[in-house]
Write a protein that holds these residues in place. Structure first.
Motif, short mmCIF file in Angstrom:
data_model
loop_
_atom_site.label_atom_id
_atom_site.label_comp_id
_atom_site.label_asym_id
_atom_site.label_seq_id
_atom_site.Cartn_x
_atom_site.Cartn_y
_atom_site.Cartn_z
N GLY A 10 0.82 -1.21 0.00
CA GLY A 10 0.00 0.00 0.00
C GLY A 10 0.85 1.26 0.00
N LEU A 11 1.94 1.22 0.77
CA LEU A 11 2.87 2.35 0.78
C LEU A 11 3.51 2.54 -0.59
CD1 LEU A 11 4.33 4.53 2.44
CD2 LEU A 11 6.04 2.80 3.00
N LEU A 12 3.91 1.46 -1.23
CA LEU A 12 4.49 1.53 -2.57
C LEU A 12 3.48 2.10 -3.57
CD1 LEU A 12 6.84 0.88 -4.51
CD2 LEU A 12 5.83 -1.41 -4.76
N PHE A 13 2.23 1.66 -3.47
CA PHE A 13 1.17 2.16 -4.34
C PHE A 13 0.98 3.66 -4.12
CE2 PHE A 13 -3.46 2.88 -5.04
CZ PHE A 13 -3.48 2.68 -6.41
N GLY A 14 0.92 4.08 -2.85
CA GLY A 14 0.75 5.50 -2.53
C GLY A 14 1.90 6.34 -3.05
N ILE A 15 3.11 5.85 -2.91
CA ILE A 15 4.29 6.57 -3.43
C ILE A 15 4.18 6.69 -4.95
CG2 ILE A 15 6.78 6.41 -3.79
CD1 ILE A 15 6.93 5.18 -0.95
N GLY A 16 3.76 5.62 -5.60
CA GLY A 16 3.59 5.67 -7.05
C GLY A 16 2.54 6.70 -7.47
N LEU A 17 1.46 6.81 -6.70
CA LEU A 17 0.43 7.80 -7.00
C LEU A 17 0.97 9.21 -6.85
CD1 LEU A 17 -2.66 6.19 -5.25
CD2 LEU A 17 -2.28 6.44 -7.71
N VAL A 18 1.76 9.44 -5.81
CA VAL A 18 2.32 10.77 -5.59
C VAL A 18 3.34 11.11 -6.68
CG1 VAL A 18 3.73 12.17 -4.03
CG2 VAL A 18 1.88 10.77 -3.11
N VAL A 19 4.24 10.17 -6.98
CA VAL A 19 5.27 10.42 -7.99
C VAL A 19 4.65 10.68 -9.37
CG1 VAL A 19 7.17 9.31 -9.26
CG2 VAL A 19 7.08 9.16 -6.78
N SER A 20 3.59 9.94 -9.70
CA SER A 20 2.95 10.11 -11.01
C SER A 20 2.03 11.31 -11.07
CB SER A 20 2.17 8.85 -11.39
OG SER A 20 1.07 8.67 -10.50
N GLY A 21 1.77 11.94 -9.93
CA GLY A 21 0.89 13.10 -9.88
C GLY A 21 -0.58 12.76 -9.78
N MET A 22 -0.90 11.48 -9.63
CA MET A 22 -2.30 11.06 -9.62
C MET A 22 -3.02 11.39 -8.31
SD MET A 22 -2.88 10.02 -12.59
CE MET A 22 -1.58 10.92 -13.40
N ALA A 23 -2.31 11.85 -7.30
CA ALA A 23 -2.95 12.28 -6.06
C ALA A 23 -3.43 13.72 -6.17
CB ALA A 23 -1.98 12.14 -4.88
N ASP A 24 -3.17 14.36 -7.30
CA ASP A 24 -3.59 15.73 -7.55
C ASP A 24 -4.86 15.70 -8.40
OD1 ASP A 24 -3.90 18.41 -8.11
OD2 ASP A 24 -2.07 18.56 -9.32
N PRO A 25 -6.00 16.13 -7.85
CA PRO A 25 -7.25 16.06 -8.63
C PRO A 25 -7.21 16.90 -9.90
CG PRO A 25 -7.59 17.26 -6.57
CD PRO A 25 -6.22 16.67 -6.51
N ALA A 26 -6.41 17.96 -9.92
CA ALA A 26 -6.31 18.78 -11.13
C ALA A 26 -5.77 17.97 -12.30
CB ALA A 26 -5.43 20.00 -10.87
N LYS A 27 -4.88 17.03 -12.02
CA LYS A 27 -4.30 16.17 -13.06
C LYS A 27 -5.41 15.34 -13.71
CE LYS A 27 -0.08 14.50 -13.92
NZ LYS A 27 0.90 15.23 -14.73
N ILE A 28 -6.31 14.80 -12.88
CA ILE A 28 -7.41 13.97 -13.38
C ILE A 28 -8.40 14.83 -14.16
CG2 ILE A 28 -9.26 12.37 -12.73
CD1 ILE A 28 -6.27 11.51 -12.06
N LEU A 29 -8.76 15.96 -13.58
CA LEU A 29 -9.74 16.83 -14.23
C LEU A 29 -9.20 17.37 -15.56
CD1 LEU A 29 -11.10 18.64 -11.07
CD2 LEU A 29 -12.17 16.79 -12.36
N ASN A 30 -7.90 17.64 -15.65
CA ASN A 30 -7.31 18.07 -16.91
C ASN A 30 -7.33 16.94 -17.94
OD1 ASN A 30 -6.83 20.73 -16.20
ND2 ASN A 30 -4.78 20.30 -15.44
N PHE A 31 -7.20 15.70 -17.50
CA PHE A 31 -7.29 14.57 -18.42
C PHE A 31 -8.70 14.48 -19.00
CE2 PHE A 31 -8.55 10.10 -19.05
CZ PHE A 31 -7.71 9.79 -20.11
N LEU A 32 -9.70 14.74 -18.17
CA LEU A 32 -11.09 14.65 -18.62
C LEU A 32 -11.52 15.84 -19.46
CD1 LEU A 32 -12.64 13.27 -15.31
CD2 LEU A 32 -12.09 11.98 -17.40
N ASP A 33 -10.76 16.92 -19.45
CA ASP A 33 -11.09 18.14 -20.19
C ASP A 33 -10.46 18.09 -21.59
OD1 ASP A 33 -11.88 20.65 -20.96
OD2 ASP A 33 -10.55 21.72 -19.59
N VAL A 34 -11.03 17.25 -22.45
CA VAL A 34 -10.44 17.04 -23.77
C VAL A 34 -10.56 18.25 -24.67
CG1 VAL A 34 -10.64 14.53 -23.74
CG2 VAL A 34 -12.52 15.90 -24.61
N ALA A 35 -11.49 19.15 -24.40
CA ALA A 35 -11.68 20.33 -25.24
C ALA A 35 -10.91 21.54 -24.71
CB ALA A 35 -13.16 20.67 -25.34
#
Length: 136
Positions: A10-35
């Motif tokens: 779980g710690l490894l997974f959490g570190i991976g999320l932080v390193v990849s930026g996936m813990a930042d909701p703006a990253k996800i919302l920008n992915f969904l904003d295709v226009a």
């Protein structure tokens, strides 16, 4: 032993999320904003996860049993039904509105991300409602 291994994974997974930026909701919302401000990096994270899972399953399922358990716990249902579609739709709506799914939300909570203070209780309420609905 299993608890320690699960905590470390779980710690490894959490570190991976932080390193990849996936813990930042703006990253996800920008992915969904295709226009608008589309950010394709989530696509690469998901693709990497899919490839890793595909290879990992092929490797692990050749073993007679898991290292820390008596048997593999694999899904037995393979059909697509209304419950699956409704759950996927609710997950997607929550993901799109909040920019979080459960893993990154819990990771962001540990980072002090303010949006998680609303998302985590809402997610918990959703889990409770789902359990009550399926118990009937």
């Amino acid at each position: 032993m299993s608890l320690v291994v699960n905590l470390l994974l779980g710690l490894l997974f959490g570190i991976g999320l932080v390193v990849s930026g996936m813990a930042d909701p703006a990253k996800i919302l920008n992915f969904l904003d295709v226009a608008g401000t589309w950010d394709p990096s989530l696509l690469f994270v998901m693709g990497g996860a899919a490839v890793t899972t595909f290879i990992g399953y092929r490797f692990v399922l050749r073993k007679p049993r898991p290292v820390l358990s008596d048997k593999f716990q694999l899904p037995v249902r393979r059909g697509i039904d209304g419950r699956l579609l409704a759950g996927a739709a609710l997950f997607g709506i929550g993901w799109g509105l909040g920019g979080f799914c459960p893993g990154p939300a819990l990771t962001a909570l540990g980072l002090g991300e303010a949006g998680t203070l609303l998302f985590i209780p809402a997610m918990g309420a959703g889990v409770l409602v789902a359990k009550l609905a399926t118990a009937r």
